[in-house]
Design a protein around this motif. Structure first.
Motif, PDB file in Angstrom:
ATOM      1  N   GLY A 182      -0.579  -1.960 -12.752  1.00 52.13           N
ATOM      2  CA  GLY A 182      -1.744  -2.338 -13.033  1.00 52.13           C
ATOM      3  C   GLY A 182      -3.299  -1.803 -13.103  1.00 52.13           C
ATOM      4  N   LEU A 183      -3.620  -0.834 -12.144  1.00 54.30           N
ATOM      5  CA  LEU A 183      -4.282  -0.337 -11.882  1.00 54.30           C
ATOM      6  C   LEU A 183      -4.366   0.843 -12.980  1.00 54.30           C
ATOM      7  CD1 LEU A 183      -7.541  -0.482 -10.038  1.00 54.30           C
ATOM      8  CD2 LEU A 183      -5.386   1.623  -8.483  1.00 54.30           C
ATOM      9  N   TYR A 202       1.922   3.660  -2.779  1.00 51.21           N
ATOM     10  CA  TYR A 202       0.824   3.966  -3.237  1.00 51.21           C
ATOM     11  C   TYR A 202       1.947   5.876  -2.899  1.00 51.21           C
ATOM     12  CZ  TYR A 202      -3.104   7.288  -3.988  1.00 51.21           C
ATOM     13  OH  TYR A 202      -3.817   8.314  -4.759  1.00 51.21           O
ATOM     14  N   VAL A 248       0.496  -9.045  -6.195  1.00 51.91           N
ATOM     15  CA  VAL A 248      -0.288  -9.570  -5.713  1.00 51.91           C
ATOM     16  C   VAL A 248       0.970 -11.036  -4.811  1.00 51.91           C
ATOM     17  CG1 VAL A 248      -2.027 -11.277  -4.175  1.00 51.91           C
ATOM     18  CG2 VAL A 248      -1.831  -8.660  -5.037  1.00 51.91           C
ATOM     19  N   SER A 307      -2.441  -5.742 -17.404  1.00 55.77           N
ATOM     20  CA  SER A 307      -2.590  -5.179 -16.261  1.00 55.77           C
ATOM     21  C   SER A 307      -2.864  -5.828 -14.940  1.00 55.77           C
ATOM     22  CB  SER A 307      -4.235  -4.037 -16.342  1.00 55.77           C
ATOM     23  OG  SER A 307      -4.378  -4.922 -16.854  1.00 55.77           O
ATOM     24  N   LEU A 308      -3.892  -7.122 -16.206  1.00 58.51           N
ATOM     25  CA  LEU A 308      -4.003  -7.611 -14.623  1.00 58.51           C
ATOM     26  C   LEU A 308      -3.160  -8.785 -14.852  1.00 58.51           C
ATOM     27  CD1 LEU A 308      -5.540 -10.017 -13.208  1.00 58.51           C
ATOM     28  CD2 LEU A 308      -5.934 -11.352 -15.067  1.00 58.51           C
ATOM     29  N   VAL A 323       0.465  -1.112  -0.116  1.00 57.69           N
ATOM     30  CA  VAL A 323      -0.003  -0.173  -0.008  1.00 57.69           C
ATOM     31  C   VAL A 323       1.030   1.542   0.159  1.00 57.69           C
ATOM     32  CG1 VAL A 323      -1.673   1.186   1.364  1.00 57.69           C
ATOM     33  CG2 VAL A 323      -1.572  -0.980   1.183  1.00 57.69           C
ATOM     34  N   ILE A 359       0.804  -3.465  -8.275  1.00 51.79           N
ATOM     35  CA  ILE A 359      -0.516  -3.511  -8.624  1.00 51.79           C
ATOM     36  C   ILE A 359      -1.194  -2.136  -9.064  1.00 51.79           C
ATOM     37  CG2 ILE A 359      -2.605  -3.177  -6.784  1.00 51.79           C
ATOM     38  CD1 ILE A 359       0.307  -5.276  -4.762  1.00 51.79           C
ATOM     39  N   PHE A 360      -0.307  -0.874  -8.787  1.00 53.69           N
ATOM     40  CA  PHE A 360      -1.056   0.560  -8.859  1.00 53.69           C
ATOM     41  C   PHE A 360      -0.624   0.641 -10.496  1.00 53.69           C
ATOM     42  CE2 PHE A 360      -0.384   1.809  -4.444  1.00 53.69           C
ATOM     43  CZ  PHE A 360      -1.815   1.997  -3.685  1.00 53.69           C
ATOM     44  N   LEU A 412      -5.722   0.209 -16.413  1.00 50.44           N
ATOM     45  CA  LEU A 412      -6.633  -1.037 -16.309  1.00 50.44           C
ATOM     46  C   LEU A 412      -7.204  -1.088 -17.533  1.00 50.44           C
ATOM     47  CD1 LEU A 412      -8.406  -2.370 -13.577  1.00 50.44           C
ATOM     48  CD2 LEU A 412     -10.190  -0.824 -14.259  1.00 50.44           C
ATOM     49  N   VAL A 457      -0.735  -6.913 -12.081  1.00 50.44           N
ATOM     50  CA  VAL A 457      -2.216  -6.492 -10.675  1.00 50.44           C
ATOM     51  C   VAL A 457      -1.324  -8.116  -9.931  1.00 50.44           C
ATOM     52  CG1 VAL A 457      -3.536  -6.740  -9.192  1.00 50.44           C
ATOM     53  CG2 VAL A 457      -3.421  -5.263 -11.241  1.00 50.44           C
ATOM     54  N   LEU A 458      -1.441  -9.372 -10.770  1.00 45.00           N
ATOM     55  CA  LEU A 458      -1.336 -10.452 -10.133  1.00 45.00           C
ATOM     56  C   LEU A 458       0.814 -10.771  -9.365  1.00 45.00           C
ATOM     57  CD1 LEU A 458      -2.883 -13.348 -12.307  1.00 45.00           C
ATOM     58  CD2 LEU A 458      -3.189 -12.683 -10.050  1.00 45.00           C
TER      59      LEU A 458
END
Lengths: 445, 213, 278
Positions: B168-169, B155, B185, B177-178, B152, B165-166, B172, B181-182
């Motif tokens: 990818g977001l 950010y 994570v 993008s997926l 987090v 993650i950010f 979007l 993020v994957l």
């Protein structure tokens, strides 16, 4: 189960011919327990009759299966094989919860529910049996009185507000709540200090005198077993019964080396707790009165060949115990009581008497009866004679023991163990079975 | 997915290393702070209460809100990320250190003092080693927690896997993008597992054998 | 062995159950009046509420006196703030209800004898899952179920199940076996033992798990804004994206205050609902 409770007193009376017994007899019939993953059974083909209205103590080394055996009686542990018969009724297949509601259960430290008050704890079983509130409340008070706790003071307390001994008392009260004929106790006094334990034991004896339940009690403390038990069952591994007999006979005539070792040293001393001062012959003593001339008293004891004279007050209570030398130095016998007088009550055990006489300079103790009246003198020799006598009596007695209740079982076990270890002979359960079948017949009528 | 991993593996490894080292450095810092604080407060019940309240209430503050509050004065970059991660890492360790130190039987401390050990020596040679397993449990809990918080914290454009993650977001629906993020994570979860294993190993090595469970 | 580890971890990760128990100030042996005991047991809670209110007051005063640009004024209009707060609370509470409905029965089931062998694996999986960053879970679920309120709710639920599940299991496991045996020995059925002995005794630990979950939910709900789930998080992202520091600070403070307030409510409930006699 309520039926069991209701039918039970009449039946016991019929069987035993004595009044007041509210307990039920229990028969373990070829009971075996195997736990999964263990090579040897925890309880191996045990047949055992527990007579109604008696206290039976289970003792043995840890892991010998005594607790497992106890828990099979109320089927907290289900037997792998065999039957449990309570008062002639086979309970092996009945609903376990219903069975347990009719059997009191006491565990170490009472096992009280900490989030319930004393009254709620005691009232659990009556509530499950559907009693109304007023009846439960009355019963709670009655039981608290029975275990010597003031209901007004303790009813609404939480367990954490009680001492260990008080918790244990509430635990006993809770187990007695629905007036069950049987009380099972698993190391009930293990978690309290020695002094409290002695008091709780005495109280249990008093309660039992009043209620005459059938009490089965597991303990690791052999002295406790001797003190409380009408019968003691000594188990070896696999719940092998080594000896099942009265405390006197176990102490006086241990069945084998295992039992001897288990009793440990000082069997004679332990025997002293079984005999009371009232049971032995006391020696007479020369008495004197305060105000008498010392020389007169001295003359009397010299004439009788005694070493001491007991001075008693007007109500015949001993106040002094004077030797010849002391008397010789006195002019007149005073009336000042001697605070260190070695006195034992006539209901004391020989053990207590021995303690008292060992600290007295005379090597003996004065015995007092009701209202502290002087009864006589007990000395070390009397005690030694009592030990010798009870030892020989125990050997003698075992031949004429009341076979019907349990010695048959013990002998059955012993015989079976000799014949084929680990298997009890099939014929041996016969007395128990015949007893239960007559009970069945009676119930049928 | 495999293409993405193949194309980006250098970047992924670099970010993972950054993430890992951010967390480990913050954990070391946090452990030092927490143990010192605990050693200062554990013998005073009022201070102990305050320390426990601080760690309990601190843990209720959402990490995302906290990082937002830090961006305001400090701007973007590594500094707010480090502060957030170290702050949250300190709290569980502090609590466990206090519990561990104050849970030691007084008789043991007394006997140490009785054989002539100084207060400080007792703390160092008796109390801290005995409390260590509990402190270490706190460190493990911290490690699991701040792995996620570090994501987090990205950010604020701080270092680490959170960036995947950010990014990818923000892209979007766009290419990869997926996958991005994957990667973020799963990478964090894997790092958390690795770190936990390392900490368990550390516990084995550093726990006196007499009090090992 | 596994139980012990479980407890040790729950004592730390699952809220602060293990730590708070000895902190009960009423345990002091000094004779004190009843009123004083009550005050001592409530003192921390009163301070916490006072702190929350004071900070909130400070925020309001600062917003009223600060020199705000028109765009900041529209974003921070009381009506708008109220809507965001309500959304945030809705997200939190809905997710919490779903979590309770799932986690408590599951926790009970997993501690019953037939399923007990699953306890360790389930907790292990849940623990690994917990290491996944919240922001990642939120975004991934949005890829899967689409953006919006429900995606946010679903990810919140996933995230908060663990503390409740774990504390339910730990709470039930830490009930003294001998009490269960005493209950069974008295003829209580296993259901009666569960409802009259095990669950009441597990309540403190379970409640602490629920509180932890709620606090976690408030914090994670701030991330819902990334998937258009609503809530106070939008103030933070807007503040960052448009460099509106007052909006950023207001958003962050409101989320933090909300979390503290929910934590406070949870503590009050725990304090009141703790079975007497424990």
């Amino acid at each position: 189960m309520s039926e069991l409770i209701a039918s039970n007193p009449a039946e016991s009376t019929a069987t035993d011919g004595s009044t007041g017994i509210t307990g039920a007899s229990i028969l373990l019939d070829h009971v075996t327990k195997r736990f999964p993953g263990q090579a040897r059974p925890a309880v191996d083909g045990l047949t055992m009759e527990i007579p109604a209205g008696k206290i039976v103590m289970f003792v043995g080394p840890s892991g010998c299966g005594k607790t497992t055996t106890l828990k099979m009686i109320n089927r907290l542990i289900e037997p792998t094989e065999g039957r449990i018969v309570v008062d002639g009724e086979d309970v092996t297949e009945m609903n376990g919860d219903a069975l347990r509601r009719g059997i009191g259960y006491v565990i170490q430290a009472g096992g009280l529910f900490p989030h319930m008050t004393v009254a709620t704890n005691i009232g659990i079983v009556p509530k499950m049996l559907g009693w109304d509130k007023a009846r439960i409340a009355a019963r709670v008070d009655e039981l608290l009185e029975l275990v010597s706790l003031d209901p007004a003071l303790y009813r609404d307390r939480y367990p954490k507000e009680l001492s260990g001994g008080q918790q244990q008392r509430v635990g006993v009260a809770r187990a007695l709540a629905a007036d069950p004929p049987i009380l099972l106790m698993d190391e009930p006094f293990g978690a309290v200090d020695p002094i409290t334990r002695l008091r709780l034991q005495d109280e249990l004896i008093n309660i039992q005198e009043e209620l005459q339940k059938t009490i089965v009690c597991v303990t690791h403390d052999f002295d406790e077993a001797v003190k409380l038990g009408d019968w003691i069952a000594i188990f070896n591994e696999g719940a092998q019964l080594e000896q099942y007999d009265t405390p006197e006979r176990i102490l006086g005539d241990p069945a084998n080396e295992f039992v001897e070792n288990f009793i440990g040293s000082g069997a004679g001393l332990k025997q002293l707790t079984l005999t009371r001062v009232a049971d032995v012959a006391l020696s007479d003593a020369i008495t004197g009165r305060p105000g008498e001339r010392a020389a007169d008293v001295l003359a009397r004891i010299v004439e009788a060949g005694h070493g001491h004279a007991v001075i008693v007050d007007e109500r015949h209570r001993p106040i002094q115990w004077l030797s010849r030398r002391k008397l010789g130095r006195l002019e007149v016998v005073s009336q000042v009581p001697d605070p260190k007088l070695p006195v034992v009550g006539i209901r004391s055990t020989l053990n207590d008497a021995l303690d008292t006489m060992l600290v007295s300079s005379a090597g003996a103790a004065l015995v007092t009866g009701r209202r502290d009246m002087f009864k006589g003198v007990i000395d070390v020799k009397t005690v030694m004679d009592a030990i010798t006598r009870s030892q020989s009596a125990a050997v003698l007695e075992s031949d004429q023991a009341p076979v019907g209740l349990n010695t048959g079982l013990f002998q059955a076990q012993a015989a079976a163990a000799e014949a084929a270890p680990g298997e009890s002979a099939p014929g041996e359960a016969a007395p128990g079975e015949s007893a239960s079948s007559t009970a069945d017949a009676r119930a049928a009528q | 997915m495999w293409d993405f991993l193949g194309d980006q593996y250098e970047q992924i490894l670099f970010s993972s290393w950054q993430h890992f080292s951010l967390v480990v450095q913050c954990l070391i810092l946090a452990t030092v702070i927490a143990v010192v604080l605990a050693a200062l407060v554990y013998r005073n019940s009022a201070f102990t209460g305050i320390a426990n309240s601080v760690s309990a209430i601190g843990l209720t503050i959402p990490s995302f809100a906290f990082i937002g509050l830090l961006i305001a004065p400090l701007g973007f970059g590594v500094v707010p990320a480090v502060i957030v991660v170290a702050f949250f890492a300190t709290l569980p360790i502090l609590r466990n250190a206090v519990v561990g130190l104050s849970g030691i039987a007084p008789s043991i401390v007394e006997s140490a003092r009785g054989i002539g050990m100084s207060r400080f020596r007792t703390l160092l040679q008796v109390e801290l080693p005995m409390a260590w397993p509990i402190i270490l449990t706190g460190i493990r809990v911290s490690a699991q927690m701040v792995m996620g918080i570090a994501a987090v914290a990205a950010y604020s454009l701080g270092p680490g896997l959170g960036g995947f993650i950010f990014s990818g977001l923000s892209r979007l629906g766009g290419a990869n993008s997926l996958e991005s993020v994957l990667t973020g994570v799963i990478g964090v979860v894997v790092l958390a597992l690795i770190l936990d294993l390392l900490l368990v190993g550390l516990g084995r090595l550093t726990t006196p054998r007499g009090i090992r469970v | 062995m596994s139980t012990r580890i479980l407890k040790a971890e729950a004592g730390i990760a699952g809220g602060d159950s293990a730590v708070e128990m000895p902190g009960d100030p009423a345990a002091s042996a000094v004779p004190v009046t009843r009123a004083r005991l009550v005050w001592l047991s409530w003192r921390g809670l009163v301070y916490q509420l006072a702190g929350i209110l004071l900070t909130f007051l400070g925020l309001v005063i600062w917003l009223l006196t600060a020199n705000l640009s028109p765009i900041e004024l529209t974003t921070l209009a009381p009506a708008a703030l109220w809507v965001y707060t309500v959304e945030h609370v809705q997200l939190t509470l809905l997710a919490a209800v779903i979590v309770l409905v799932i986690a408590i029965p599951l926790g009970i089931a997993l501690t019953r004898k037939p399923l007990r062998f699953l306890t360790a694996p389930v907790l292990a999986i849940a623990n690994v899952g917990q290491a996944a960053p919240a922001i990642g879970v939120v975004v991934l679920l949005a890829f899967w179920v689409g953006f919006g309120f429900w995606a946010a709710t679903l990810s919140l639920v996933l995230y908060a199940v663990l503390p409740v599940l774990r504390n339910t299991m730990v709470g039930l496991q830490q009930v003294d076996d001998r009490l269960i045996e005493a209950g069974r020995g008295m003829g209580m059925s296993s259901a009666a033992v569960l409802f009259r002995v095990e669950l009441p005794l597990a309540v403190p630990v379970m409640l602490s798990g629920v509180r932890t979950a709620l606090v976690l939910l408030v914090g994670t709900a701030a991330l819902a804004t990334f998937v258009n789930g609503g809530g106070l998080g939008i103030l933070i992202t807007t503040g960052v994206n448009l460099s509106l520091t007052p909006v950023l600070v207001t958003g962050a403070l409101l989320v933090a205050l909300l979390a503290l307030l929910i934590d406070w409510v949870g503590r009050v409930v725990e304090h009141v609902a703790r079975p007497k006699g424990l």
